[in-house]
Design a protein around this motif. Structure first.
Motif, PDB file in Angstrom:
ATOM      1  N   UNK A   1       0.756  -1.291  -0.161  1.00  0.00           N
ATOM      2  CA  UNK A   1      -0.018  -0.105   0.076  1.00  0.00           C
ATOM      3  C   UNK A   1       0.867   1.271  -0.026  1.00  0.00           C
ATOM      4  N   UNK A   2       1.941   1.199   0.698  1.00  0.00           N
ATOM      5  CA  UNK A   2       2.712   2.533   0.717  1.00  0.00           C
ATOM      6  C   UNK A   2       3.548   2.928  -0.482  1.00  0.00           C
ATOM      7  N   UNK A   3       3.840   2.084  -1.238  1.00  0.00           N
ATOM      8  CA  UNK A   3       4.419   2.243  -2.363  1.00  0.00           C
ATOM      9  C   UNK A   3       3.398   2.337  -3.535  1.00  0.00           C
TER      10      UNK A   3
ATOM     11  N   UNK B   1       3.398   6.074  -5.462  1.00  0.00           N
ATOM     12  CA  UNK B   1       3.259   6.398  -6.843  1.00  0.00           C
ATOM     13  C   UNK B   1       2.213   7.449  -7.252  1.00  0.00           C
ATOM     14  N   UNK B   2       1.235   7.568  -6.359  1.00  0.00           N
ATOM     15  CA  UNK B   2       0.200   8.746  -6.536  1.00  0.00           C
ATOM     16  C   UNK B   2       0.774   9.821  -6.104  1.00  0.00           C
TER      17      UNK B   2
ATOM     18  N   UNK C   1      -7.375  13.505  -5.456  1.00  0.00           N
ATOM     19  CA  UNK C   1      -8.671  12.784  -4.860  1.00  0.00           C
ATOM     20  C   UNK C   1      -8.093  11.927  -3.929  1.00  0.00           C
ATOM     21  N   UNK C   2      -8.118  12.153  -2.819  1.00  0.00           N
ATOM     22  CA  UNK C   2      -7.549  11.154  -1.551  1.00  0.00           C
ATOM     23  C   UNK C   2      -8.334   9.857  -1.528  1.00  0.00           C
ATOM     24  N   UNK C   3      -9.776   9.885  -1.864  1.00  0.00           N
ATOM     25  CA  UNK C   3     -10.595   8.874  -1.835  1.00  0.00           C
ATOM     26  C   UNK C   3     -10.209   7.887  -2.993  1.00  0.00           C
ATOM     27  N   UNK C   4      -9.812   8.411  -4.086  1.00  0.00           N
ATOM     28  CA  UNK C   4      -9.396   7.468  -5.125  1.00  0.00           C
ATOM     29  C   UNK C   4      -8.129   7.015  -4.987  1.00  0.00           C
ATOM     30  N   UNK C   5      -7.124   7.892  -4.349  1.00  0.00           N
ATOM     31  CA  UNK C   5      -5.808   7.451  -3.736  1.00  0.00           C
ATOM     32  C   UNK C   5      -5.723   6.240  -2.915  1.00  0.00           C
ATOM     33  N   UNK C   6      -6.601   6.306  -1.994  1.00  0.00           N
ATOM     34  CA  UNK C   6      -6.832   5.264  -0.939  1.00  0.00           C
ATOM     35  C   UNK C   6      -7.332   4.065  -1.484  1.00  0.00           C
ATOM     36  N   UNK C   7      -8.235   4.342  -2.352  1.00  0.00           N
ATOM     37  CA  UNK C   7      -9.071   2.989  -3.149  1.00  0.00           C
ATOM     38  C   UNK C   7      -8.063   2.114  -3.755  1.00  0.00           C
ATOM     39  N   UNK C   8      -7.199   2.746  -4.530  1.00  0.00           N
ATOM     40  CA  UNK C   8      -6.100   2.188  -5.432  1.00  0.00           C
ATOM     41  C   UNK C   8      -5.329   1.504  -4.572  1.00  0.00           C
ATOM     42  N   UNK C   9      -4.580   1.919  -3.602  1.00  0.00           N
ATOM     43  CA  UNK C   9      -3.701   1.100  -2.486  1.00  0.00           C
ATOM     44  C   UNK C   9      -4.614   0.183  -2.019  1.00  0.00           C
ATOM     45  N   UNK C  10      -5.661   0.313  -1.666  1.00  0.00           N
ATOM     46  CA  UNK C  10      -6.504  -0.778  -0.831  1.00  0.00           C
ATOM     47  C   UNK C  10      -6.648  -1.901  -1.828  1.00  0.00           C
ATOM     48  N   UNK C  11      -6.907  -1.627  -3.162  1.00  0.00           N
ATOM     49  CA  UNK C  11      -7.159  -2.527  -4.139  1.00  0.00           C
ATOM     50  C   UNK C  11      -5.917  -3.494  -4.370  1.00  0.00           C
ATOM     51  N   UNK C  12      -4.740  -2.763  -4.482  1.00  0.00           N
ATOM     52  CA  UNK C  12      -3.565  -3.469  -4.534  1.00  0.00           C
ATOM     53  C   UNK C  12      -3.530  -4.538  -3.313  1.00  0.00           C
ATOM     54  N   UNK C  13      -3.723  -3.974  -2.298  1.00  0.00           N
ATOM     55  CA  UNK C  13      -3.691  -4.657  -1.013  1.00  0.00           C
ATOM     56  C   UNK C  13      -4.675  -5.956  -1.307  1.00  0.00           C
ATOM     57  N   UNK C  14      -5.837  -5.806  -1.676  1.00  0.00           N
ATOM     58  CA  UNK C  14      -6.872  -6.717  -1.564  1.00  0.00           C
ATOM     59  C   UNK C  14      -6.552  -7.684  -2.624  1.00  0.00           C
ATOM     60  N   UNK C  15      -5.937  -7.430  -3.699  1.00  0.00           N
ATOM     61  CA  UNK C  15      -5.677  -8.169  -4.940  1.00  0.00           C
ATOM     62  C   UNK C  15      -4.516  -9.298  -4.196  1.00  0.00           C
TER      63      UNK C  15
ATOM     64  N   UNK D   1       3.029  15.704   1.848  1.00  0.00           N
ATOM     65  CA  UNK D   1       3.425  16.891   1.266  1.00  0.00           C
ATOM     66  C   UNK D   1       2.817  16.922  -0.211  1.00  0.00           C
ATOM     67  N   UNK D   2       3.143  15.872  -0.972  1.00  0.00           N
ATOM     68  CA  UNK D   2       2.910  15.844  -2.484  1.00  0.00           C
ATOM     69  C   UNK D   2       1.199  15.955  -2.381  1.00  0.00           C
ATOM     70  N   UNK D   3       0.817  15.335  -1.787  1.00  0.00           N
ATOM     71  CA  UNK D   3      -0.648  15.311  -1.995  1.00  0.00           C
ATOM     72  C   UNK D   3      -1.413  16.679  -1.432  1.00  0.00           C
ATOM     73  N   UNK D   4      -0.376  17.518  -0.727  1.00  0.00           N
ATOM     74  CA  UNK D   4      -1.037  18.855  -0.614  1.00  0.00           C
ATOM     75  C   UNK D   4      -1.026  19.368   0.902  1.00  0.00           C
TER      76      UNK D   4
END
Ligand SMILES: Cc1cc2nc3c(=O)[nH]c(=O)nc-3n(C[C@H](O)[C@H](O)[C@H](O)COP(=O)(O)OP(=O)(O)OC[C@H]3O[C@@H](n4cnc5c(N)ncnc54)[C@H](O)[C@@H]3O)c2cc1C
Length: 451
Positions: free
Chosen positions: A48-50, A54-55, A79-93, A189-192
């Motif tokens: 999830x962190x990597x 990437x985001x 879009x922090x929700x989309x960022x989190x969703x993507x990380x979560x999906x990689x974990x779930x897969x 920081x890069x997320x804002x």
């Protein structure tokens, strides 16, 4: 009481692979996991962190688009929700893939629950006792929460709970300037977010040589991260909607606090004393060079043995134990050359000794250093921050260690990892012909600087 040929406690980065190898030999195995298959790496660590890194890099590169002649209409927004969703999906897969793989092996029984020793060859889980002549502990580690004034009143985040955050903190205070804290600091920081890193020691990434630590600090500060080192007295208090972090050098008004001050092994609730398994003063399971504990028939692999703190070291533990137990080899953990990366951007790739370590061992060394500004690839991408450095034994010409802080440093460092594992002298590599334009192409020049 169910009997198995081996029991695995914890399904991290070593146990499941060893179980699969033993299943191929016709053995009957049980894997006990109290939370999620795949352990830290898959669920709360590397993957999830990597993905988040990437985001964060996508946001960084997008903001720099105009410098490279790419126009972006309007503000770059995250879009922090989309960022989190993507990380979560990689974990779930990954987690589901592991569950399917283990489920496909008839010889492997996966049990969810907290395991505790009942005897040296017996483990209790969910009120049942399992017995086996071999028990492999792969229980990992968890975040340490330091005993700082007010810390329990503020609802702090850890490297695990921050993964559930799907809003942008106004101001993230990161307690701890080591690898995990620095990765989250730069990504947020890069997320804002406004970000302050608070480190008790004199340097961030203090395990590295001072020049590397300082260059990392410059990289982070150039992106607007406030880095406070030498923070001796840290205290916390709720303050309106936020959190006040009191420090010697001036208070910080944070909205969120991430505690990233290290990790400790999950060995205190395993009933190790019942089995007679010895631990080190810091709570790691004491192992010999083959990862065997003091109790015959019990091994410890991965972060819980204190011999590594990475996915690749845990996986290598599996390879060592599998080679010795199943193939009659004589592999030792002490033959492993330490290597790792810090995934800030640009990353730091590291192998072997630092200059400081070599000096403390009394080695007479040559050191060579070159800035990333000499790397064509870095100039073309306009990302020339950092440097590469190599340390070699002045008498034997052996490469002792290297650091590449710069774009693709985590990949380019493998040139050194391979050379060191092959026992190649640096004099044999000084005139190799690299591909242009790559990061690795500076390595022969770097080596020619070694006397
Ligand atoms: C934020 C973060 C980022 C990281 N990034 C990287 C990276 O980029 N690269 C890298 O190499 N490493 C990274 N790491 C480290 C890496 O995740 C760990 O080194 C690796 O996961 C260790 O694996 P392990 O096999 O030792 O145990 P773990 O993966 O921690 O697994 C242990 C398992 O045992 C289970 N368990 C514990 N006690 C019991 C019990 N009594 N009964 C049953 N089950 C139990 C746990 O629930 C867990 O699932 C990172 C770690 C963190 C926290």
């Amino acid at each position: 009481m169910r009997r198995f040929d081996a029991i695995f406690v914890g399904a991290g980065q070593a146990g499941p692979f060893l179980a699969a190898r033993m299943a191929e030999r016709g053995m009957k195995l049980a894997i006990i996991e109290r939370k999620f298959l795949g352990g830290t790496c898959v669920n709360a660590g590397c993957m999830p962190t990597k993905t988040l890194v990437a985001s964060a890099r996508a946001a960084y590169v997008s903001r720099r688009g105009p410098e490279l002649g790419v126009k972006i209409a309007g503000e770059v927004a995250v879009d922090m929700q989309a960022v989190r969703r993507r990380a979560h999906q990689i974990t779930m897969d990954a987690r589901n893939g592991l569950a399917d793989w283990l489920g496909s092996m008839d010889a492997v029984t996966t049990i969810y629950g907290q395991a505790q020793f009942k005897a040296a060859d017996r483990v209790g889980v969910n009120g049942e006792t399992l017995a086996a002549p071999r028990i492999f502990l792969n229980v990992g580690a968890r975040p340490v929460i330091p005993d700082l004034p007010g810390i329990n009143d503020i609802g702090y985040l850890t490297s695990t709970s921050i993964l559930d955050l799907d809003t942008l903190p106004r101001h993230l205070g990161v307690i701890g300037g080591s690898y995990i804290g620095l990765e989250f600091a730069q990504m947020y920081r890069r997320f804002g977010a406004k970000v302050t890193v608070i480190e008790r020691g004199a340097h961030i990434a203090s395990r590295e040589d001072e020049d590397v630590s300082e260059a990392i600090r410059e990289i982070l500060e150039a992106e607007g991260i406030d880095v406070r080192t030498g923070a001796e007295r840290i205290a916390f208090a709720r303050y309106g909607e936020g959190i006040r972090i009191s420090l010697d050098g001036g208070d910080i008004d944070a909205s969120h606090v991430l505690v990233a001050t290290g990790r400790k092994p999950n060995t205190d609730d395993l009933g190790l004393d019942v089995a007679g398994v010895a631990v080190t003063p810091r709570g790691y399971i004491a192992v010999d060079d083959t990862l065997s504990t003091n109790v015959p028939g019990i091994w410890a692999l991965g972060d819980c043995n204190g011999r590594g703190a990475f996915t690749h070291t845990s996986y290598n533990d599996f390879e060592i134990v599998a080679a010795n137990l199943l193939n009659g080899e004589d592999r030792k953990v002490s033959s492993r050359i330490p290597a790792y990366a810090l995934y800030i951007d640009p990353p730091l790739g590291r192998v072997g000794m630092t200059e400081r370590e070599a000096a403390s061992l009394g080695r007479k060394v040559f050191v060579s250093k070159r800035p990333m500004a000499q790397v064509g690839r870095a100039k073309e991408r306009d990302e020339t921050r950092g440097f590469m450095k190599v340390i070699a034994d002045a008498e034997t010409r052996e490469i002792l260690g290297a650091a590449i802080l710069g774009i693709e440093g985590d990949e380019a460092i493998h040139g050194f990892i391979d050379a060191m594992n092959a026992g190649t002298r640096y004099t044999d590599l000084q005139w190799s012909v690299p591909i242009h334009p790559t990061v690795s192409e500076l390595i022969p020049t770097l080596l020619r600087g070694l006397g």
